[in-house]
Structure formats: C-alpha cells, structure tokens
Design a protein around this motif. Structure first.
Motif, PDB file in Angstrom:
ATOM      1  N   ASN A   4     -21.361 -51.442  26.882  1.00  0.00           N
ATOM      2  CA  ASN A   4     -21.801 -51.281  25.489  1.00  0.00           C
ATOM      3  C   ASN A   4     -21.138 -52.352  24.633  1.00  0.00           C
ATOM      4  OD1 ASN A   4     -22.418 -47.795  24.800  1.00  0.00           O
ATOM      5  ND2 ASN A   4     -22.543 -48.824  26.769  1.00  0.00           N
ATOM      6  N   SER A  32     -20.663 -54.113  20.649  1.00  0.00           N
ATOM      7  CA  SER A  32     -20.751 -53.766  19.231  1.00  0.00           C
ATOM      8  C   SER A  32     -21.548 -54.811  18.462  1.00  0.00           C
ATOM      9  CB  SER A  32     -19.339 -53.604  18.656  1.00  0.00           C
ATOM     10  OG  SER A  32     -18.704 -52.511  19.274  1.00  0.00           O
ATOM     11  N   ARG A  34     -25.246 -51.694  17.790  1.00  0.00           N
ATOM     12  CA  ARG A  34     -24.695 -51.571  19.140  1.00  0.00           C
ATOM     13  C   ARG A  34     -25.797 -51.859  20.163  1.00  0.00           C
ATOM     14  NH1 ARG A  34     -20.211 -48.613  20.704  1.00  0.00           N
ATOM     15  NH2 ARG A  34     -20.233 -47.675  22.797  1.00  0.00           N
ATOM     16  N   HIS A  84     -22.228 -45.835  15.029  1.00  0.00           N
ATOM     17  CA  HIS A  84     -21.624 -45.381  16.286  1.00  0.00           C
ATOM     18  C   HIS A  84     -20.134 -45.712  16.318  1.00  0.00           C
ATOM     19  CE1 HIS A  84     -21.052 -44.708  20.548  1.00  0.00           C
ATOM     20  NE2 HIS A  84     -22.274 -44.218  20.626  1.00  0.00           N
ATOM     21  N   ARG A 137     -16.691 -47.094  17.516  1.00  0.00           N
ATOM     22  CA  ARG A 137     -16.419 -48.228  18.424  1.00  0.00           C
ATOM     23  C   ARG A 137     -14.992 -48.705  18.252  1.00  0.00           C
ATOM     24  NH1 ARG A 137     -14.919 -49.592  14.266  1.00  0.00           N
ATOM     25  NH2 ARG A 137     -15.656 -51.216  12.885  1.00  0.00           N
ATOM     26  N   ASP A 193     -17.181 -52.564  24.082  1.00  0.00           N
ATOM     27  CA  ASP A 193     -16.550 -51.311  23.684  1.00  0.00           C
ATOM     28  C   ASP A 193     -16.162 -50.458  24.887  1.00  0.00           C
ATOM     29  OD1 ASP A 193     -15.909 -49.629  21.326  1.00  0.00           O
ATOM     30  OD2 ASP A 193     -17.309 -48.235  22.274  1.00  0.00           O
ATOM     31  N   ARG A 247     -11.150 -43.351  22.213  1.00  0.00           N
ATOM     32  CA  ARG A 247     -11.751 -44.085  21.100  1.00  0.00           C
ATOM     33  C   ARG A 247     -11.352 -43.530  19.732  1.00  0.00           C
ATOM     34  NH1 ARG A 247     -17.541 -45.699  22.667  1.00  0.00           N
ATOM     35  NH2 ARG A 247     -17.905 -43.485  22.342  1.00  0.00           N
ATOM     36  N   GLU A 261     -10.812 -45.331  16.310  1.00  0.00           N
ATOM     37  CA  GLU A 261     -11.645 -46.545  16.364  1.00  0.00           C
ATOM     38  C   GLU A 261     -10.823 -47.835  16.189  1.00  0.00           C
ATOM     39  OE1 GLU A 261     -15.523 -46.455  14.584  1.00  0.00           O
ATOM     40  OE2 GLU A 261     -15.372 -44.304  14.167  1.00  0.00           O
TER      41      GLU A 261
END
Lengths: 305, 305
Positions: free
Chosen positions: A9, A11, A45, A81, A83, A88, A141, A144
C-alpha cells in the motif's frame, strides 16, 4: 514453481504519474507479474497486487519502496485512510510451494534491506511480528505518521530494522507475512440495520464468533437492504461456507432471507474449491485435479528452467 | 494465451515402452504440456491428457498418431474396451481463449492431415461431425476394427478424410471438438441397487433427465453402498450442483442420504467455481478474480512474447 503474492500500500492516490512510476518498478523485474492496482483519491492511497518468484518479488518490493520514498513526501500527505509511511504496509502472502516459515524469512530479508539501505524504520507484523503487540497492523499504525516521532522513542516501539528515528519524508513501514485476506459480504433481505449488526456480532471473533472473521453491519442505502461486511483473515481455518451457513441460520431466526453475497477483489482458487468440496460432499477432493492448476504448474516449471 | 486440451486414446495399455514412445512425441513439442497419462492393461488402452497452444497441440497429436501407427498393430490387439484404431479417438476441448468454432476448425485440420499423410480414415464427431449420425462416438465405433472393413463400404460411413479403406494395422480414427467431460459420481447410503438405478434414470437425458447427463446405477460392493455414476458432457449447460441437488431430493424421497461424491480425473476451474457461485449466491462472480487464473494469464502472456 514457488509463488509469493504481495499487496503493498502506498500513500499516493491522486498523482497518477507517481503511481505509474511505482508500478513500473515491479513491471521491470523478471518473474514478477503485476496482477492489479488501483488508487483511491479520497484515501489518497494506492494498492498494488504483484505475484511471482519469491526473491524476485522481494526485489520488486524494495525497488517500489525506494521509488515511493523518492516521490512521496508524507509531510504534505492528506487522506482519509490512516497511514504511517510513503510505502505504508507490505504484506507477503504464500500462494504456491512456499511455507509460512519461508515467507516470514522473506519478510525479514526485505525489512532488513529497507531499514538499512533506505533508512526507513521497519516494523514486522502478523506472522513475522517480534512480539504479540506487533501482530496487529492497526496497533502499529496507531498515532500515524505525525504521532510516530514520539511513539518511536518508546522502548516497546523500537523498530525491528532501520534507524530509531522516523524517516523525515517516508515515515515508517510495516512488513510481514500473513494469510490471504478475503473480503466477503452477505446481503440480507431487510432494511433493518440492527439485524445486520446482530448477525455480524454472531460471526466475528471479537464478540465470540469464528477465530478468523472481522465483521460489521452496514446499510446499502440505494438497494434498501443491509449487509454483513466481512474480512476473512484465514480462509484455511475459517472457510467461507461455514461463515455463510451460520449467517443463513441466524438470518432465518429473524425471518430474513439472504439475497446474495459478494467477494470483493481477488480470491485464491482453493478458497472457492473448499466451498464446492463442502456442498458436493466430495470424497476425493484434490485441488491438483483442476486443469488450470495443472497447466499453471506445468508452464511455471518451464519458466523455471 | 489460447489453450486447447486433448485426451487422445491409444489402443495399447500393456507395453509401457510403446506408451512412453507415444507420450514422448508430445513432450518433444514446444508449448505443449503433458498433464497426465494412464494405462489400463485389461482395457489394453491408454489415455493421455495434453494441453497447450492450439497449433502446437495439433502438431503433437499428429506426431503421437504417427508413432501409434508405427508401434501398434490392431490385428493383434485384444482388450475389454471397444476400439477401432491404434489411435482410437482424438477429442479436442477448448479451454482458454478458443471458441468452439475455432476448435472445430482445428479438428478438421488435424483430421485432414491424418487422413492424407498417415492414410488412416478419419471420422469427425461431436461438434465437428459432418452429419447427425456421426455426432455420437459410440455410433461411429459400432462394429469396431474388425467390423469396419465392411462398414466403411456403406455410403453413409464414407470417411470424412483419408482413404476409403481401413488402414491394415492402424484401423480408423475419430477426431472432434467436444466440451470438457466431467466424471461425477454420487454415493448413496443404501445397498439397494434399485434406488441408484431409479435415481440415475431421473437425471439422465435418455430417460427424461438433464440434457447433458449420462448416468448408471452401480453397486460399490466393498463399501456395501450404491452409486449413481455419471458423465456430465456439458457442465456449462448442465452444471454439477443442479444434478447433485436433484439426486439429493430424489434420494430423500426414498429416505436415503448422500454419503459423498467424487470427481474422477480432471475438472475445469470454472465447473467448481460455478458450484461455489450457486451455493454462496454470489452477485459479482468473476472467474478472473481468482489469483491463480490471473497468474496463469500473466505468465502465459509472457510465454507468448
């Protein structure tokens, strides 16, 4: 042939040229195939699905992470989302001829390389986690990117690889081996959201349901019905049909029919075969008897040579 | 990539070196993969499964037929299975990226080549048949090798390709495009053979059942139960689950449970997915969302280049 899948994934979900540049890094590696990628501008994302030879996949993931580090500045990143890194999270999933243990080793190899060469702090998660608290990605996470400058100083959040300081633009990243995750939703013939919520509760792990089910009740406004929306985090141990049948039973108890279901995104062949196996009561079930599986084995043996 | 499968049958099931020599001809052709082969000494017959690029498969089948012609003398052949040729029948099955029409053309190309170059009379059957009477393989094969010296003189049995005389040692051969054939058996929790026979009758085409089902009732002596043994000749139009559910209903009517079922030999991915699709009531079913299918597509695109 050994096949590992990965769904990194990134960002960035708005600048398409950045996404393409990252995906190009995977395309450039031999024995790696880009199966899918998509971007969400609101989440800002992108999710890329690649699969292939384990070492080649690791190489592709490293190169993609390096490109993301070059082109993404998390200080300027806004999106819905949560991150913590430019790249991520990097999950590794064993698909064919690879054990969980080998996959964990691969994640450590990749984590070490990202930590040392890109100087990005790395947290191993799921099967690769170095402690119980690090198994769950959302625990890692929490806080963040912005909060991590403080969090990383806590002894229990010392990274598994890389520096003890957040990378100024690329943040931190989670790398780990996990099972294939299936997004499975069941639609109920009622507009009563309470029923969807009760049924979600009955199947999800956290409230006493199946070990590998996360579930929520949702309204599908435009259809005037409700949905039990699920993540099946280990279809080998909690198969689709078992969850489906319990939902059907619970719905009956409220006099509500199941009007349909959906699998969102990709699914491993075996997950669907297990369903056929169950309902047909097969005695001699052998996934290798599927002609496309035999063909994939035969062709990939040739690619290996 | 385009993929055609073929399951040629050869009238040799005892001399393993002959079988190997025939299979070697397929192994030697690029873009053809030998998926399976097995011999039955009682039937004195071998079945080989190959798949791959359409033109390459045709080449392999011609070379295999030539080798069979060299090494098999039907005048000396004895076995339980009816047969009319050294290479007895060559079915072609479209698997991926190939239409029925293209597959019929391929069968005619192969038939013409066998007829002209090997001087073996060729009968086109199933989708490739030049007349209604030639659709059914067993109609063509009636009389077998020994009877064909007379049968071939009848105007309605003039071959589609090749000479008007039976090849002295290799006989005649049937070539045609057909659907994938699934051997599917359902086991019933009773030793009453009459129930298996009645249920077989209820599902098979010939006695009023499903269009693409052939079925018989059998005793499984060692298990003390009975079986409905079936060939599903077109799973796309008569899917497995529909046949299974009717058998379950009919069995219930006799108070008999289904104790299990079995798929013998290979099965196409889609046939099992259709089962999962039915029972899970999937709304967004897309066979391409299966990761192994995506991978097969990606790898085979590369092999094409």
């Amino acid at each position: 042939m050994k096949i590992v899948e990965s769904v990194p994934n990134f960002s960035e979900g708005r600048r398409q040229e950045v996404v393409e540049a990252i995906v190009d890094e995977a395309r450039a590696v031999e024995k790696v195939w880009v199966l899918d990628y998509s971007s969400d501008p609101d989440h800002n994302r992108s999710v890329v699905t690649i699969a292939g030879d384990p070492e080649a996949v690791i190489k592709a993931l490293f190169n993609m992470s390096k490109k993301a580090q070059e082109l993404i500045d998390l200080r300027k990143h806004r999106g819905e989302h949560p991150r913590m890194g430019a790249v991520d999270v990097i999950p590794l999933v064993p698909i064919m001829g690879v054990t969980k243990e080998e996959c964990v080793e691969l994640s450590k190899e990749l984590g070490k390389k990202i930590g040392e060469e890109l100087e990005i702090p790395v947290y191993l998660y799921e099967y690769s986690a170095s402690s119980k608290e690090r198994e769950n990605l959302s625990e890692i996470r929490k806080g963040e990117f912005e909060g991590f400058h403080e969090k990383i100083k806590l002894p229990q959040w010392k990274p598994d690889f890389g520096p003890d300081e957040v990378h100024p633009t690329a943040g931190v990243v989670a790398v780990g081996c996990r099972e294939f995750l299936i997004a499975f939703n069941v639609n109920l013939g009622t507009d009563n959201i309470e029923i969807a919520k009760k049924i979600a509760k009955s199947v999800r792990h956290i409230s006493g349901g199946f070990r590998y089910v996360k579930a929520l009740g949702f309204k599908l406004e435009e259809r005037g019905i409700v949905q039990v929306s699920m993540n099946l985090t280990n279809y080998k141990k909690t198969p689709i049909h078992r969850v489906f049948e319990i939902i059907k039973l619970e719905a009956e108890r409220y006099g509500v029919p199941i009007v349909g279901s959906e699998i969102v995104g990709m699914v491993p062949m075996k997950a669907l075969f297990d369903v056929a196996d169950f309902y047909l009561r097969l005695e001699n079930y052998d996934p290798d008897s599927v002609i496309e599986k035999k063909l994939l084995d035969a062709i990939s043996r040739e690619v290996d040579q």
